[in-house]
Write an enzyme that holds these catalytic residues in place. Sequence first.
Site: not given
Length: 348
Positions: A157, A161, A129-131
Amino acid sequence: MSIQTFKKLLVTGGAGFIGSNFIHFVLATRPVSVINLDCLSYSGNLENLSAIEADERYRFVHGDINDRQLLEDLLKECDAVVHFAAESHVDRSIIDARPFVKSNVMGTQTLLDALRSSGQDKRLVHVSTDEVYGSLPLDKPELKFHEESPIKPNSPYAASKAASDLLVQSYHETFGLDALITRCSNNFGAYQFPEKVIPLFVTNLLEGKKVPLYGDGKNVRDWLHVLDHCEAILTVLEKGQSGEVYNIGGNNERSNLELTQAILQIMGQGPEMIEYVADRLGHDRRYAIDAEKIKRELGWEPTRSSWPEALEETVQWYVDNQDWWRHVKSGAYRDYYQLQYGQRLTTH
Ligand SMILES: NC(=O)c1ccc[n+]([C@@H]2O[C@H](COP(=O)([O-])OP(=O)(O)OC[C@H]3O[C@@H](n4cnc5c(N)ncnc54)[C@H](O)[C@@H]3O)[C@@H](O)[C@H]2O)c1
């Protein structure tokens, strides 16, 4: 650029939102078989896959990615893995980070060890994810995340990741695993669990309820249609360079307020249906993806994410598929496994 073909894919987390869209997409576009390994956590829903259950190229296995023996057995049959399985909701990670470490970090490490012991010839696409890149300021629209941007996750989260991404990279460097990482922006489309903003807002409005908007609504996300994401993942699987990271984005930045107003307009509702609620803790201000690398090197760019048409289509999907989300909201979707596979769900 060489193109690899695969006979049988192991898809982890294929009963979730993106995984189930990916299984539909890959079976419709490639002559491959798929094993879907999913533990059916609260967000796993086999109703997402009811239309292809009878396809002899598809098999569901109820199990956890932390079960190394099961993974090793399944990998004997497969030539590649597309790894979606994860705890995926930021708000839940703020309440309790432990399941995120267990599935996202330890589960990925178990999968990597199983891949290691099953030989070096199997390709892994790790869906991230870009997060993991953290947050961008609102007042510098020229800034975007690129593949070399520092990893600076803010939520539990995103941290879990990021940890899984680093493990994947380390297994590639240390053991020569044929592994690639994709980092995608926010997805929208069919079969998204109605705790996430678009299906939550649409289904709330269909139930006559207000929509809870965090803080000042100015947080910005880059929205991509889930089928564009699926196509990008397949492109990376077939054409990507081993060990590389590929950003995937829609070039479609919208503030949460803009998104909310668009949904209200599509559904013929007014601003009185917005309920401003306390902001999410540590809420990242802006995500924006630079997806030039995957375009330049692999020739992928989004074709389904045009706004607001694609949003209208998605809203319409939830309007047309009320049984699907009402089963989720009532909990009845949990019975589907017993009806189809004759066993009760006892975990999660
Ligand atoms: N939704 C997005 O916008 C988005 C954007 C970028 C990346 N991603 C990533 O894509 C992946 C899929 O996201 P999603 O939105 O479909 O999530 P989701 O929550 O809808 O689906 C996750 C699936 O994984 C399964 N799962 C969880 N833990 C498992 C375990 N230990 N063993 C086996 N199965 C397990 C769940 O049962 C569920 O079916 C995640 O890795 C997420 O980080 C999501």
